[in-house]
Design an enzyme around this catalytic site. Structure first.
Site, PDB file in Angstrom:
ATOM      1  CB  SER A 143      61.841  20.382  45.976  1.00 56.82           C
ATOM      2  OG  SER A 143      62.628  19.972  47.076  1.00 56.82           O
ATOM      3  CE  LYS A 144      54.376  19.489  47.956  1.00 57.33           C
ATOM      4  NZ  LYS A 144      54.187  18.729  46.704  1.00 57.33           N
ATOM      5  NE  ARG A 145      65.360  17.877  48.727  1.00 57.98           N
ATOM      6  CZ  ARG A 145      66.284  18.828  48.663  1.00 57.98           C
ATOM      7  NH1 ARG A 145      66.962  19.165  49.724  1.00 57.98           N
ATOM      8  NH2 ARG A 145      66.549  19.429  47.518  1.00 57.98           N
TER       9      ARG A 145
END
Ligand code: GLU
Length: 473
Positions: free
Chosen positions: A242-244
């Site tokens: 994910s964007k994390r």
């Protein structure tokens, strides 16, 4: 039967690398089998779908080198490949299913349905037992499919093997909303039938939808395609990508200067391999060897460090002239002006040395800008680590003297003059050369020292030694 595969992106965001990989596997399978790769647009979510996202997604496919034979922009025998053009058509199919007794209208509130579901569960009955209504009743509300209540829904997945879903887990799901728009299940299934899709290869996140699509396909009197559910991508920490984890959109990698061939190779290799030892391979090699049955069912880790390494391999394998041409615009954009002919020659001469040290093209631009303009400031880390030590002023003075008196200004002469310094100063080579490098290039990351100095020219080299000396004081 000739293979027909599809990608059906929803234009509600950028192309995620995981979806990019699914596209790549579909493309590889089509090319390997001599089949057809189709791109259709799943834009039934009219509110969230945008033309910008659609353009980005298609541009990302093309950037990865994935061309399609039928679909949006290229056309094909099925006319439109855009779901928003077919809303009325999907609605007519839903109504037909009602007429045929496969579906029914439902306008009951959710709480009432939940109650009926609980009741069925308590009595060990299929949820449809109490929920289902005769097709003939009130033509209002949503349309639900009457899902057969006997036996599990089974299919053989190319990647995951035999799959079985208990009938009770496949609820009477909505196919048409009360506003007349189709759900994903209806639109996607109808399209896969109409476009004669033979293999549906898509992310494992859609696995729970597949039994629904199978019962719907049967209700529509069609034969189901072969399914291949591709494992999801994870970050190196084992969590869903994910964007994390940083960049996840193909566009981000494109903008960061990754090479499409490297990205293609890296994504292809996540969950599939050419053989047991080859990591670097061309598109052609992958096309020749690819089969969906060889895709691993284990989740694959998206590791940017590995991608960087692979990109570096592709950069180094590049023809040096092409490398210089690709880096040139980056140098020019840092400078805010075009390189002169002479400057481009200087750059081309040193470019192969830069190429050896480059993983990402923008790094290359940064490494050579010092040749063409005075840098504003020294790289902080480099300065603090090296220039604050004792003896730096003496080293710079000695370099100034050695280079100032030099007869020929060429690499061998510069090298022999500077190689004499460590002994002269009674220090190690690293200790002698690092301050000179920072003085001349502004940073401890640069192309090799002697070549850099030769390219920079005598006058500017001496000026920079002086500038650094002044800064020390
Ligand atoms: N529009 C769906 C998505 O982007 C496509 C799913 C499918 O391949 O069936 O997730």
């Amino acid at each position: 039967m000739s293979v027909r595969v599809r990608m059906a992106p929803s234009p509600t965001g950028y192309l995620h690398v995981g979806t990019g990989r699914a596209a790549l596997y579909n493309w590889l399978y089509a090319r390997h089998t001599g089949g057809t790769f189709i791109v259709r647009i799943d834009d039934t979510d009219l509110e969230r779908s945008t033309k910008e996202f659609e353009d980005e997604i298609l541009a990302s496919f093309r950037w990865l080198g994935l061309d399609w034979d039928e679909g949006v922009e290229v056309g094909g025998p099925h006319g439109t490949y855009r779901q928003s053009d077919r809303i009325d058509y999907y609605a007519s199919i839903a109504h037909r299913l009602v007429d045929e007794g496969h579906a029914y209208f439902d306008n009951r509130p959710t709480e009432e349905l939940e109650e009926l579901r609980r009741k069925a569960q308590k009595e060990g009955k299929h949820p449809g037992h109490y929920i289902r209504r005769p097709s003939t009743e009130a033509s209002e509300g949503v349309i639900r499919l009457s899902v057969p209540q006997d036996g599990p829904v089974e299919f053989s997945d190319v990647v995951r093997g035999d799959m079985s879903f208990a009938a009770a887990d496949v609820d009477d799901f909505i196919i048409l909303r009360s506003n007349g728009t189709p759900t994903y299940h209806l639109a996607s299934t109808v399209d896969d039938i109409d476009y004669e899709i033979t293999h549906v290869a898509r992310g494992e996140d859609l696995l729970p939808s597949t039994p629904k699509h199978i019962v719907l396909t049967k209700a529509l009197g069609a034969e189901e395609p072969t399914y291949a559910h591709l494992p999801l991508l994870f970050g190196t920490d084992g969590k869903k990508l994910s964007k994390r984890h940083g960049a996840t959109a193909v566009t981000d990698f494109r903008e960061a200067g990754y090479l499409p061939d490297a990205m293609f190779n890296y994504l292809a290799n996540l969950g599939w391999s050419l053989d047991s030892e080859t990591t670097i391979f061309t598109r052609d090699k992958a096309v020749a060897a690819f089969d969906l049955t060889d895709v691993s069912k284990n989740p694959a880790a998206f590791d940017v460090a590995k991608l960087d390494w692979m990109n570096g391999e592709y950069v180094r394998a590049m023809d040096p002239e092409r490398f210089a041409d690709l880096v040139r615009p980056q140098v020019e954009s840092s400078l805010g002006r075009a390189l002169t002919r002479g400057e481009f020659d200087t750059f081309s001469a040193i470019a192969p040395l830069v190429q050896e040290r480059t993983r990402l093209l923008p790094e290359a631009g940064d490494q050579v800008v010092f040749l063409f303009e005075e840098f504003e400031a020294y790289d902080d880390t480099s300065w603090n680590k090296v220039m604050t030590k004792d003896g730096v002023a003496e080293t710079l003075a000695a370099a100034n003297e050695a280079l100032g008196d030099l007869g020929d200004w060429d690499i061998p002469a510069i090298e022999s003059a500077l190689r004499a310094l460590p002994e002269l100063l009674g220090i190690g080579a690293g200790k002698a050369f690092q301050p000179i490098r920072i003085a001349v290039t502004g940073s401890s990351v640069s192309p090799p020292l002697f070549e850099s100095i030769a390219a920079l020219g005598r006058e500017r080299t001496l000026q920079r030694l002086e500038r650094a000396t002044n800064q020390l004081a």
